[in-house]
Design a protein around this motif. Structure first.
Motif, PDB file in Angstrom:
ATOM      1  N   PHE A   1       0.947  -1.303   0.026  1.00  0.00           N
ATOM      2  CA  PHE A   1      -0.201   0.098   0.106  1.00  0.00           C
ATOM      3  C   PHE A   1       1.097   1.015  -0.309  1.00  0.00           C
ATOM      4  CE2 PHE A   1      -2.987   2.250   2.821  1.00  0.00           C
ATOM      5  CZ  PHE A   1      -3.073   3.824   1.637  1.00  0.00           C
ATOM      6  N   LEU A   2       1.156   1.949  -1.105  1.00  0.00           N
ATOM      7  CA  LEU A   2       2.056   3.124  -1.150  1.00  0.00           C
ATOM      8  C   LEU A   2       1.188   3.863  -0.914  1.00  0.00           C
ATOM      9  CD1 LEU A   2       4.616   3.501  -4.114  1.00  0.00           C
ATOM     10  CD2 LEU A   2       2.867   5.295  -3.139  1.00  0.00           C
ATOM     11  N   GLU A   3       1.270   4.864   0.101  1.00  0.00           N
ATOM     12  CA  GLU A   3       0.042   5.872   0.003  1.00  0.00           C
ATOM     13  C   GLU A   3       0.238   7.184  -0.180  1.00  0.00           C
ATOM     14  OE1 GLU A   3      -2.716   6.362   0.852  1.00  0.00           O
ATOM     15  OE2 GLU A   3      -3.257   8.245   2.348  1.00  0.00           O
ATOM     16  N   ALA A   4      -1.217   7.882  -0.898  1.00  0.00           N
ATOM     17  CA  ALA A   4      -0.769   9.395  -1.457  1.00  0.00           C
ATOM     18  C   ALA A   4      -0.042   9.481  -2.902  1.00  0.00           C
ATOM     19  CB  ALA A   4      -0.559  10.044  -0.334  1.00  0.00           C
ATOM     20  N   PRO A   5      -0.211   8.616  -3.843  1.00  0.00           N
ATOM     21  CA  PRO A   5       0.331   8.797  -5.216  1.00  0.00           C
ATOM     22  C   PRO A   5      -0.419  10.462  -5.626  1.00  0.00           C
ATOM     23  CG  PRO A   5      -0.276   6.656  -5.031  1.00  0.00           C
ATOM     24  CD  PRO A   5      -0.743   7.140  -3.794  1.00  0.00           C
ATOM     25  N   THR A   6       0.493  10.691  -6.255  1.00  0.00           N
ATOM     26  CA  THR A   6      -0.778  12.621  -6.429  1.00  0.00           C
ATOM     27  C   THR A   6      -1.118  12.611  -7.777  1.00  0.00           C
ATOM     28  OG1 THR A   6       1.926  13.587  -6.617  1.00  0.00           O
ATOM     29  CG2 THR A   6       0.788  13.915  -4.628  1.00  0.00           C
ATOM     30  N   SER A   7      -0.634  11.462  -8.323  1.00  0.00           N
ATOM     31  CA  SER A   7      -0.903  11.612 -10.440  1.00  0.00           C
ATOM     32  C   SER A   7      -1.137  10.035 -10.644  1.00  0.00           C
ATOM     33  CB  SER A   7       0.360  12.133 -11.258  1.00  0.00           C
ATOM     34  OG  SER A   7       1.252  11.552 -11.117  1.00  0.00           O
ATOM     35  N   VAL A   8      -2.356  10.514 -11.694  1.00  0.00           N
ATOM     36  CA  VAL A   8      -2.404   8.679 -12.628  1.00  0.00           C
ATOM     37  C   VAL A   8      -0.574   8.093 -12.760  1.00  0.00           C
ATOM     38  CG1 VAL A   8      -3.277   7.462 -14.660  1.00  0.00           C
ATOM     39  CG2 VAL A   8      -4.586   9.282 -13.363  1.00  0.00           C
ATOM     40  N   ASP A   9      -0.044   9.130 -12.866  1.00  0.00           N
ATOM     41  CA  ASP A   9       1.434   8.519 -13.548  1.00  0.00           C
ATOM     42  C   ASP A   9       2.076   8.168 -12.779  1.00  0.00           C
ATOM     43  OD1 ASP A   9       1.426   9.161 -16.074  1.00  0.00           O
ATOM     44  OD2 ASP A   9       2.634  11.352 -15.745  1.00  0.00           O
ATOM     45  N   GLU A  10       2.235   8.205 -11.545  1.00  0.00           N
ATOM     46  CA  GLU A  10       2.810   7.992 -10.091  1.00  0.00           C
ATOM     47  C   GLU A  10       2.191   6.889  -9.213  1.00  0.00           C
ATOM     48  OE1 GLU A  10       4.292  11.499  -7.638  1.00  0.00           O
ATOM     49  OE2 GLU A  10       3.076  11.048  -6.309  1.00  0.00           O
ATOM     50  N   MET A  11       0.400   6.728  -9.999  1.00  0.00           N
ATOM     51  CA  MET A  11       0.000   5.350  -9.248  1.00  0.00           C
ATOM     52  C   MET A  11       0.426   4.021 -10.743  1.00  0.00           C
ATOM     53  SD  MET A  11      -3.545   7.191  -8.826  1.00  0.00           S
ATOM     54  CE  MET A  11      -4.423   5.808  -8.432  1.00  0.00           C
ATOM     55  N   THR A  12       0.433   4.355 -12.204  1.00  0.00           N
ATOM     56  CA  THR A  12       0.574   3.206 -12.543  1.00  0.00           C
ATOM     57  C   THR A  12       2.285   2.855 -12.415  1.00  0.00           C
ATOM     58  OG1 THR A  12      -0.908   4.596 -14.711  1.00  0.00           O
ATOM     59  CG2 THR A  12       1.223   3.063 -15.437  1.00  0.00           C
ATOM     60  N   ARG A  13       2.873   3.857 -12.406  1.00  0.00           N
ATOM     61  CA  ARG A  13       4.347   3.884 -11.765  1.00  0.00           C
ATOM     62  C   ARG A  13       4.812   2.499 -11.177  1.00  0.00           C
ATOM     63  NH1 ARG A  13       9.750   6.876  -9.479  1.00  0.00           N
ATOM     64  NH2 ARG A  13      11.236   5.457  -9.001  1.00  0.00           N
ATOM     65  N   TYR A  14       3.599   2.692  -9.448  1.00  0.00           N
ATOM     66  CA  TYR A  14       3.761   1.880  -8.474  1.00  0.00           C
ATOM     67  C   TYR A  14       3.383   0.366  -9.206  1.00  0.00           C
ATOM     68  CZ  TYR A  14       1.285   0.107  -4.517  1.00  0.00           C
ATOM     69  OH  TYR A  14       1.031  -1.310  -3.348  1.00  0.00           O
ATOM     70  N   CYS A  15       2.440   0.481  -9.681  1.00  0.00           N
ATOM     71  CA  CYS A  15       1.958  -0.674 -10.074  1.00  0.00           C
ATOM     72  C   CYS A  15       2.266  -1.552 -11.098  1.00  0.00           C
ATOM     73  CB  CYS A  15       0.352  -0.451 -10.718  1.00  0.00           C
ATOM     74  SG  CYS A  15      -1.335  -0.283  -9.479  1.00  0.00           S
ATOM     75  N   ARG A  16       3.342  -0.803 -11.942  1.00  0.00           N
ATOM     76  CA  ARG A  16       4.057  -0.931 -13.066  1.00  0.00           C
ATOM     77  C   ARG A  16       5.261  -1.740 -12.431  1.00  0.00           C
ATOM     78  NH1 ARG A  16       5.344   2.493 -16.117  1.00  0.00           N
ATOM     79  NH2 ARG A  16       6.822   3.697 -14.522  1.00  0.00           N
ATOM     80  N   GLU A  17       5.980  -1.088 -11.277  1.00  0.00           N
ATOM     81  CA  GLU A  17       7.519  -1.877 -10.685  1.00  0.00           C
ATOM     82  C   GLU A  17       7.039  -2.593  -9.413  1.00  0.00           C
ATOM     83  OE1 GLU A  17       9.769   1.897 -10.677  1.00  0.00           O
ATOM     84  OE2 GLU A  17       8.710   2.959 -12.043  1.00  0.00           O
ATOM     85  N   VAL A  18       6.363  -2.757  -9.035  1.00  0.00           N
ATOM     86  CA  VAL A  18       6.085  -2.934  -7.507  1.00  0.00           C
ATOM     87  C   VAL A  18       5.334  -4.748  -7.762  1.00  0.00           C
ATOM     88  CG1 VAL A  18       5.711  -3.536  -4.839  1.00  0.00           C
ATOM     89  CG2 VAL A  18       6.295  -1.293  -6.038  1.00  0.00           C
ATOM     90  N   PRO A  19       5.268  -6.017  -7.822  1.00  0.00           N
ATOM     91  CA  PRO A  19       4.605  -6.547  -8.250  1.00  0.00           C
ATOM     92  C   PRO A  19       4.019  -7.257  -6.758  1.00  0.00           C
ATOM     93  CG  PRO A  19       6.627  -7.617  -7.538  1.00  0.00           C
ATOM     94  CD  PRO A  19       6.742  -6.104  -7.382  1.00  0.00           C
ATOM     95  N   GLY A  20       2.688  -8.282  -7.525  1.00  0.00           N
ATOM     96  CA  GLY A  20       1.762  -8.363  -6.808  1.00  0.00           C
ATOM     97  C   GLY A  20       0.890  -7.722  -6.115  1.00  0.00           C
ATOM     98  N   PRO A  21      -0.110  -8.076  -5.268  1.00  0.00           N
ATOM     99  CA  PRO A  21      -1.475  -7.677  -5.341  1.00  0.00           C
ATOM    100  C   PRO A  21      -1.076  -5.891  -4.215  1.00  0.00           C
ATOM    101  CG  PRO A  21      -1.793  -9.585  -4.357  1.00  0.00           C
ATOM    102  CD  PRO A  21      -0.612  -9.363  -4.224  1.00  0.00           C
ATOM    103  N   LYS A  22      -1.872  -4.998  -4.754  1.00  0.00           N
ATOM    104  CA  LYS A  22      -1.675  -4.125  -4.347  1.00  0.00           C
ATOM    105  C   LYS A  22      -3.061  -2.704  -3.653  1.00  0.00           C
ATOM    106  CE  LYS A  22       0.897  -3.293  -7.988  1.00  0.00           C
ATOM    107  NZ  LYS A  22       1.563  -4.520  -8.744  1.00  0.00           N
ATOM    108  N   LEU A  23      -3.005  -1.910  -2.322  1.00  0.00           N
ATOM    109  CA  LEU A  23      -4.115  -1.839  -2.811  1.00  0.00           C
ATOM    110  C   LEU A  23      -4.105   0.022  -2.961  1.00  0.00           C
ATOM    111  CD1 LEU A  23      -6.183  -1.560   1.049  1.00  0.00           C
ATOM    112  CD2 LEU A  23      -5.464   0.673  -0.418  1.00  0.00           C
TER     113      LEU A  23
END
Length: 226
Positions: free
Chosen positions: A39-61
């Motif tokens: 759970f990466l809290e408070a990404p501030t853009s769609v780009d940051e959200m996409t980066r988190y999902c792309r670079e970190v494997p496994g289930p995400k909240l």
């Protein structure tokens, strides 16, 4: 424990930046099971959200907070990016606060009509719905059962049935009735020795379990003056 899911959270993005937040989520991932979440809290853009999902494997909240720093988007879009679960932690609280403020304003402005100004407003749940939601109807049913010793005994027996071994001694139900009756009206409580004699034909393990339960009842009865 297969029923336990861990959520490893970092709030570092707001202070240390996305690089550090992603680094920490990757470190979490090395320690978590496959079904646990990061759970990466408070990404501030769609780009940051996409980066988190792309670079970190496994289930995400995804933490979906209305009027917060993270962009709100439909669940289908969150899933397409790579999120597994969407949480809405303040939606109900914010809605209930707004509703309470509206009700209070109507009470204040109702020119002496009080709660009459709320009837038919659509702001209130029905009384029946309130009773169901807070458990009143269940309480009423329980009260009705306990007001009748036989019904109370049936309820007690149903509770025992969830945990106790089978077959169960026939005297259990009578004990429950006896303990709820005035002492001068109650039938004699069988002693553990009597119970042991009536369960002689049971499997030894069941006999021991039933005897322990009988002793517990006997002690309870004795404490009530039998």
């Amino acid at each position: 424990n297969g029923d336990l899911v861990l959520i490893a959270r970092t709030d570092s993005a707001a202070v240390l930046g996305m690089d550090e937040a992603v680094k920490r989520c990757l470190a979490f991932r090395e320690l978590l099971d496959d079904t646990d979440l990061t759970f990466l809290e408070a990404p501030t853009s769609v780009d940051e959200m996409t980066r988190y999902c792309r670079e970190v494997p496994g289930p995400k909240l995804a933490n979906c907070l209305e009027n917060g720093k993270t962009p709100m988007m439909p669940e289908a879009q969150l899933a397409a990016i790579g999120y597994t679960i969407a949480a809405y932690p303040l939606s109900l609280l914010a809605a209930s606060i707004k509703s309470m403020e509206e009700v209070l304003a109507r009470l204040r402005d109702s020119a002496g009509d009080g709660a009459l100004g709320l009837e038919g407003s659509g702001l209130l749940a029905s009384f029946a719905d309130v009773c169901d939601a807070v458990g009143f109807n269940e309480y009423y049913e329980r009260e009705a059962a306990l007001s009748n010793p036989v019904q109370a005994a049936d309820s007690q027996a149903a509770t025992f049935a969830q945990f106790a071994p089978s077959p169960k001694p026939a005297h259990w139900g009578r004990l429950a009735v006896d303990l709820l009756q005035p002492r001068e009206e109650a039938a004699p409580i069988p002693t553990p020795a009597e119970v042991s004699a009536t369960t002689a034909d049971l499997d030894p393990e069941l006999k021991e379990a039933n005897l322990k339960e009988a002793i517990k009842w006997y002690r309870l009865a004795a404490a009530q003056g039998d």
